[in-house]
Design an enzyme around this catalytic site. Structure first.
Site, PDB file in Angstrom:
ATOM      1  N   LYS A 106       0.835  -1.213   0.000  1.00 52.58           N
ATOM      2  CA  LYS A 106       0.000   0.000   0.000  1.00 52.58           C
ATOM      3  C   LYS A 106       0.863   1.254   0.000  1.00 52.58           C
ATOM      4  O   LYS A 106       0.624   2.183  -0.759  1.00 52.58           O
ATOM      5  CB  LYS A 106      -0.902   0.053   1.250  1.00 52.58           C
ATOM      6  CG  LYS A 106      -1.853  -1.103   1.408  1.00 52.58           C
ATOM      7  CD  LYS A 106      -2.692  -0.969   2.667  1.00 52.58           C
ATOM      8  CE  LYS A 106      -1.923  -1.017   3.976  1.00 52.58           C
ATOM      9  NZ  LYS A 106      -1.219  -2.295   4.236  1.00 52.58           N
ATOM     10  N   ARG A 136      -9.368   1.372   8.502  1.00 60.94           N
ATOM     11  CA  ARG A 136      -8.910   0.032   8.807  1.00 60.94           C
ATOM     12  C   ARG A 136      -9.954  -0.761   9.564  1.00 60.94           C
ATOM     13  O   ARG A 136      -9.733  -1.918   9.895  1.00 60.94           O
ATOM     14  CB  ARG A 136      -7.696   0.174   9.697  1.00 60.94           C
ATOM     15  CG  ARG A 136      -6.486  -0.499   9.143  1.00 60.94           C
ATOM     16  CD  ARG A 136      -5.502  -0.485  10.264  1.00 60.94           C
ATOM     17  NE  ARG A 136      -4.290  -1.125   9.962  1.00 60.94           N
ATOM     18  CZ  ARG A 136      -3.282  -0.569   9.312  1.00 60.94           C
ATOM     19  NH1 ARG A 136      -3.385   0.630   8.803  1.00 60.94           N
ATOM     20  NH2 ARG A 136      -2.178  -1.241   9.156  1.00 60.94           N
ATOM     21  N   ARG A 191      11.895  -5.793   4.577  1.00 63.28           N
ATOM     22  CA  ARG A 191      11.639  -4.356   4.418  1.00 63.28           C
ATOM     23  C   ARG A 191      12.657  -3.532   5.201  1.00 63.28           C
ATOM     24  O   ARG A 191      13.006  -3.826   6.325  1.00 63.28           O
ATOM     25  CB  ARG A 191      10.242  -3.994   4.907  1.00 63.28           C
ATOM     26  CG  ARG A 191      10.045  -2.464   4.927  1.00 63.28           C
ATOM     27  CD  ARG A 191       8.619  -2.047   5.002  1.00 63.28           C
ATOM     28  NE  ARG A 191       7.931  -2.607   6.137  1.00 63.28           N
ATOM     29  CZ  ARG A 191       6.626  -2.520   6.308  1.00 63.28           C
ATOM     30  NH1 ARG A 191       5.882  -1.913   5.414  1.00 63.28           N
ATOM     31  NH2 ARG A 191       6.070  -3.050   7.369  1.00 63.28           N
TER      32      ARG A 191
HETATM   33  P1  AP5 Z   1       0.862   0.789   8.798  1.00 63.06           P
HETATM   34  O1  AP5 Z   1       2.075   1.599   8.798  1.00 63.06           O
HETATM   35  O2  AP5 Z   1      -0.295   1.212   7.992  1.00 63.06           O
HETATM   36  O3  AP5 Z   1       1.273  -0.700   8.464  1.00 63.06           O
HETATM   37  P2  AP5 Z   1       0.524  -1.867   7.637  1.00 63.06           P
HETATM   38  O4  AP5 Z   1      -0.835  -1.681   7.150  1.00 63.06           O
HETATM   39  O5  AP5 Z   1       0.726  -3.057   8.487  1.00 63.06           O
HETATM   40  O6  AP5 Z   1       1.190  -1.856   6.321  1.00 63.06           O
HETATM   41  P3  AP5 Z   1       2.682  -1.762   6.032  1.00 63.06           P
HETATM   42  O7  AP5 Z   1       3.138  -0.363   6.057  1.00 63.06           O
HETATM   43  O8  AP5 Z   1       3.407  -2.759   6.906  1.00 63.06           O
HETATM   44  O9  AP5 Z   1       2.702  -2.371   4.571  1.00 63.06           O
HETATM   45  P4  AP5 Z   1       2.404  -1.688   3.165  1.00 63.06           P
HETATM   46  O10 AP5 Z   1       1.179  -2.319   2.593  1.00 63.06           O
HETATM   47  O11 AP5 Z   1       2.436  -0.210   3.248  1.00 63.06           O
HETATM   48  O12 AP5 Z   1       3.614  -2.277   2.367  1.00 63.06           O
HETATM   49  P5  AP5 Z   1       4.966  -1.575   1.826  1.00 63.06           P
HETATM   50  O13 AP5 Z   1       4.643  -0.744   0.649  1.00 63.06           O
HETATM   51  O14 AP5 Z   1       5.757  -0.992   2.931  1.00 63.06           O
HETATM   52  O15 AP5 Z   1       0.354   0.615  10.317  1.00 63.06           O
HETATM   53  C1  AP5 Z   1       1.225   0.250  11.345  1.00 63.06           C
HETATM   54  C2  AP5 Z   1       0.474   0.182  12.652  1.00 63.06           C
HETATM   55  O16 AP5 Z   1      -0.057   1.492  12.966  1.00 63.06           O
HETATM   56  C3  AP5 Z   1      -0.741  -0.735  12.691  1.00 63.06           C
HETATM   57  O17 AP5 Z   1      -0.369  -2.073  12.995  1.00 63.06           O
HETATM   58  C4  AP5 Z   1      -1.587  -0.077  13.779  1.00 63.06           C
HETATM   59  O18 AP5 Z   1      -1.109  -0.398  15.056  1.00 63.06           O
HETATM   60  C5  AP5 Z   1      -1.336   1.405  13.549  1.00 63.06           C
HETATM   61  N1  AP5 Z   1      -2.326   2.018  12.629  1.00 63.06           N
HETATM   62  C6  AP5 Z   1      -2.059   2.609  11.428  1.00 63.06           C
HETATM   63  N2  AP5 Z   1      -3.187   3.038  10.844  1.00 63.06           N
HETATM   64  C7  AP5 Z   1      -4.197   2.712  11.691  1.00 63.06           C
HETATM   65  C8  AP5 Z   1      -5.611   2.875  11.645  1.00 63.06           C
HETATM   66  N3  AP5 Z   1      -6.226   3.458  10.600  1.00 63.06           N
HETATM   67  N4  AP5 Z   1      -6.335   2.419  12.697  1.00 63.06           N
HETATM   68  C9  AP5 Z   1      -5.751   1.844  13.754  1.00 63.06           C
HETATM   69  N5  AP5 Z   1      -4.432   1.639  13.859  1.00 63.06           N
HETATM   70  C10 AP5 Z   1      -3.661   2.068  12.834  1.00 63.06           C
HETATM   71  O19 AP5 Z   1       5.704  -2.915   1.287  1.00 63.06           O
HETATM   72  C11 AP5 Z   1       6.150  -3.936   2.183  1.00 63.06           C
HETATM   73  C12 AP5 Z   1       7.511  -4.467   1.709  1.00 63.06           C
HETATM   74  O20 AP5 Z   1       7.362  -5.129   0.455  1.00 63.06           O
HETATM   75  C13 AP5 Z   1       8.565  -3.361   1.464  1.00 63.06           C
HETATM   76  O21 AP5 Z   1       9.824  -3.861   1.800  1.00 63.06           O
HETATM   77  C14 AP5 Z   1       8.463  -3.096  -0.044  1.00 63.06           C
HETATM   78  O22 AP5 Z   1       9.677  -2.603  -0.570  1.00 63.06           O
HETATM   79  C15 AP5 Z   1       8.136  -4.478  -0.575  1.00 63.06           C
HETATM   80  N6  AP5 Z   1       7.298  -4.446  -1.759  1.00 63.06           N
HETATM   81  C16 AP5 Z   1       6.322  -3.548  -2.060  1.00 63.06           C
HETATM   82  N7  AP5 Z   1       5.727  -3.862  -3.240  1.00 63.06           N
HETATM   83  C17 AP5 Z   1       6.339  -5.007  -3.675  1.00 63.06           C
HETATM   84  C18 AP5 Z   1       6.161  -5.838  -4.824  1.00 63.06           C
HETATM   85  N8  AP5 Z   1       5.219  -5.576  -5.740  1.00 63.06           N
HETATM   86  N9  AP5 Z   1       6.953  -6.932  -4.930  1.00 63.06           N
HETATM   87  C19 AP5 Z   1       7.892  -7.229  -3.980  1.00 63.06           C
HETATM   88  N10 AP5 Z   1       8.120  -6.469  -2.871  1.00 63.06           N
HETATM   89  C20 AP5 Z   1       7.342  -5.375  -2.724  1.00 63.06           C
HETATM   90 MG    MG Z   2       2.831   1.165   4.826  1.00 65.03          MG
END
Ligand code: AP5
Ligand code: MG
Ligand code: ZN
Length: 213
Positions: free
Chosen positions: A13, A88, A127
């Site tokens: 995302k 979320r 990551r």
């Molecule tokens: P948040 O920061 O939103 O984390 P998340 O949803 O768990 O999502 P991530 O940031 O971990 O993943 P992403 O989908 O953004 O993936 P990314 O692009 O980094 O939230 C963290 C915490 O905050 C929550 O657990 C909660 O406690 C709190 N919170 C936040 N919002 C909230 C809300 N609305 N309500 C309540 N609590 C909330 O990619 C992941 C990895 O994969 C990276 O290394 C990237 O380089 C790699 N990658 C990306 N795309 C690809 C691809 N196509 N192929 C291979 N690798 C890839």
């Molecule tokens: Mg993220």
């Protein structure tokens, strides 16, 4: 244009939202990034958020909604935005909807980046992110030019505290229980678009641009 990014933790995302924000010149609004910035700056909000984030639990709706509504009320969001990590839960989505209705507005697209659970843990362990400018990398899939160093600003890359395997598993569980129902929510509103998130990030982006253009 108002966009919501849906998808499991680690689905990409954030990666896609940053690319969308750059191409369409709209702000990238990530509640996770806002919480992490507060943790880094040692604010009260940061302290409260961290106690939930470290367990892989959600920050309570009331607090999260307040932060998000504050952010989207700022001037730069008037032309639209891409929301990453919000809503979320169904109550968060309902509050956002109610606010938009007041403004005679709505979400135009909810983009669900679809990645099965099996791929997620592997992605998270690789990551690395930049504590200074927020850029995100993956040690195998999207490596920085120089190991451990941000391409954009030269800062040393770090691993997120909540990317430990046990925490990731809990985040996935919470995702399935509380966030996945939003796919149905936006489907019913007729704005849901699914993209395959397992392919290369440039390919995922091409699919998204196809939808938005
Ligand atoms: P948040 O920061 O939103 O984390 P998340 O949803 O768990 O999502 P991530 O940031 O971990 O993943 P992403 O989908 O953004 O993936 P990314 O692009 O980094 O939230 C963290 C915490 O905050 C929550 O657990 C909660 O406690 C709190 N919170 C936040 N919002 C909230 C809300 N609305 N309500 C309540 N609590 C909330 O990619 C992941 C990895 O994969 C990276 O290394 C990237 O380089 C790699 N990658 C990306 N795309 C690809 C691809 N196509 N192929 C291979 N690798 C890839
Ligand atoms: Mg993220
Ligand atoms: Zn950087």
């Amino acid at each position: 244009m108002k966009i919501v990014m849906l998808g499991a933790p680690g689905a990409g995302k954030g990666t896609q939202a940053k690319m969308i924000a750059a191409k369409y010149d709209i702000p990238h609004v990530s509640t996770g990034d806002i919480f992490r910035a507060n943790i880094k700056n040692g604010t009260e909000l940061g302290k409260e958020a961290k106690s939930y984030m470290d367990k892989g639990a959600l920050v309570p709706d009331e607090l999260t909604v307040r932060i998000l509504l504050d952010r989207v009320a700022q001037d730069d969001c008037a032309k639209g935005y891409v929301l990453d990590g919000f809503p979320r839960t169904i109550p968060q989505a309902e509050v956002l909807d109610a606010e938009l209705i007041k403004l005679n507005d709505k979400i135009d697209f909810a983009i669900n980046v679809d990645v099965p659970d099996e791929n997620i843990v592997r992605r998270m362990s690789g990551r690395r992110s930049c504590p200074s400018c927020g850029a995100t990398y993956h040690i195998v899939h999207i490596p920085p030019k120089q190991e451990g160093v941000c391409d954009k600003c030269g800062a040393a890359l770090v691993q997120r505290d909540d990317d430990k395997e046990e925490t990731v598993k809990n985040r996935l569980k919470v995702y399935h229980e509380q966030t996945q129902p939003l796919i149905d929510f936006y489907e019913k509103k007729g704005v849901l678009k699914n993209v395959d998130g397992t392919v290369d990030s440039e390919e995922v982006f091409a699919a998204i641009v196809n939808i938005l253009d």
